[in-house]
Design an enzyme around this catalytic site. Sequence first.
Site, PDB file in Angstrom:
ATOM      1  N   LYS A  80      88.411  31.131  45.771  1.00  0.00           N
ATOM      2  CA  LYS A  80      87.131  31.820  45.499  1.00  0.00           C
ATOM      3  C   LYS A  80      86.530  32.536  46.716  1.00  0.00           C
ATOM      4  CE  LYS A  80      83.303  31.316  42.009  1.00  0.00           C
ATOM      5  NZ  LYS A  80      82.414  30.451  41.470  1.00  0.00           N
ATOM      6  N   SER A 155      81.985  32.104  36.723  1.00  0.00           N
ATOM      7  CA  SER A 155      81.919  32.999  37.780  1.00  0.00           C
ATOM      8  C   SER A 155      83.102  33.199  38.524  1.00  0.00           C
ATOM      9  CB  SER A 155      80.580  32.811  38.709  1.00  0.00           C
ATOM     10  OG  SER A 155      80.736  31.696  39.434  1.00  0.00           O
ATOM     11  N   SER A 179      81.095  27.520  35.790  1.00  0.00           N
ATOM     12  CA  SER A 179      81.915  28.386  36.440  1.00  0.00           C
ATOM     13  C   SER A 179      83.419  28.226  36.886  1.00  0.00           C
ATOM     14  CB  SER A 179      81.062  28.934  37.833  1.00  0.00           C
ATOM     15  OG  SER A 179      80.118  29.700  37.730  1.00  0.00           O
TER      16      SER A 179
END
Lengths: 485, 97
Positions: A80, A155, A179
């Site tokens: 990420k 997210s 997330s």
Amino acid sequence: MEPLHQLTIRQAADGLRDGKFTSLQLTEACLERMRSVDGHVHAVLEALEASALEAAKASDARRAAGGALGALDGIPLMVKDNMQMKGSRTTAGSKILEGYKSPFDATAVARLAAAGAVILGKANLDEFAMGSSTETSAYGPTRNPWSLGKIPGGSSGGSAAALAAGMCLGALGSDTGGSIRQPAAMCGVTGFKPTYGRVSRYGLLSMASSLDQIGPFARTAEDAALILEAIEGEDPLDSTSASRARYAAPRLPSEGLKGLRVGLPKEFFAEGMDDGVRARVEEAAKEIERLGAELVEVSLPSAERALAVYYVLMPCEVSANLSRYDGMRFGLSVDAPGLKETYFETRGQGFGREVRRRIMLGAHALSSGYYEAYYLQAQKVRAKMKAEFDALMRDVDLLLSPTSPSVAWDLGEKFDDPIAMYLTDIYTVTVNVVGAPAVSVPCGFANDLPVGLQLIGKAFDDALVLETARRYQGATEWHLKRPML
Amino acid sequence: MSLSREEILKISELAHIKLAEDEIETFRGQMSSVLAYVGQLSEVDVEGIEPAAHITGVSNVLRDDAVLAADPATRAALLDEAPAREGDLIKVKAVFK
């Protein structure tokens, strides 16, 4: 055999060990898949092709010399883009960090590299991990591989979508209020949020420091455990990283789930959930029962306040953490006449709406006259929730719930309605507020879109959570489904 | 709890964030609705409960009070990220007039 880019980490590790293919072939298969499908999905912000191929060759050379490192050696993974990685750009999905190059590695990333993993690229995310749909990224939304008109969750939507679309064999995400688990549910993959403190946050761009935790995405719970074992453990660079025992074999019989007490919190099965989600999760609960576990209805009354606690504590911590983006030391700097004007212009132009909204909410909740009513009160309710959760977990081993009240929704559907967006975190935030570990595993489909089952454990019982998920996956095939892209 | 336009402007001052004119009203509505939602916390009985800033139970993790120097390459990479420099110094706007 499935194409190389669709293998589990375990399958790939076995294939590498047996000389059936090389890490270079595996890595090239993932990169080729990325080139062919990411134009539609937009899961990747930066492909690290050159360094990935180099790492793959190094892994193959190690193996040829008899020095292979372990299960992750030569395995292509995605990270990420809110984690520092030397040689990569780290934008956190924000214009304020456009062009920023990482001067150092996050501990979790360094540990993956030390385990021989091949990092393929940096995955898209909601700006600074603030969002539940990956739509707040300044670099455009990621799309759900199961249905390109739908959001992938967030997210960590880029990590989840990249894995679901076959661009990597696993990924790192971060989970502050759901997330990792929520996008895992929406994209039909396994996502695990470790106990707070199990994985070092050093080099993770801080959002809400008392809630943030790095964790793995994988095709199976077994694979997630392999990634966790590589990245967990105390780190002198993160004072909140835990010195507790590392990943350990759980207390279960050699097969099945006999002896396990699984609580179904009635607050998590109240109204507000899609019928299809409810049906799949109830079927999953029956399967867990069929494997020998005892299901008991339990109550966690304060869970109904978890979202309110979260939406006070998180913005407060956000407003403090994001004060570092001031245009002075790194990132965007908009030239303006004076110091204050530079701050205002830089932060006004560099941060997107959701980030500015949360910083401002935090600044308000922490300001004189409001601090006691919001931040202090939320901290007290948090303490009450933690005590209630700990007491409940003395009676049961795990809690079972849906991961999200709905399947993936249409792009744009909730974008301008923060409360509607925030409510989608209703089943995941409790876990962050009390610091517990939890996994989301695929448990079927509703309207042809994946549904996620959440299993929550007590603090530092990560191994039991993942082993239970592994045994559930041993009895079901939902985690083997792949989207047609 | 509904925020006024003046309060939104005050918060934007506190947060050092410039808002566009059309955002002031949008943020006013959206932030008011979030504050109305979290307002339910006032209904929770927290008599005698100590606030928890975090849930780890750890406190005061100390290290030796020693300077840990970055290696020269990392140091250079950190400095390279600065928007404005003079040599090895990061150049910022004047704090005092």
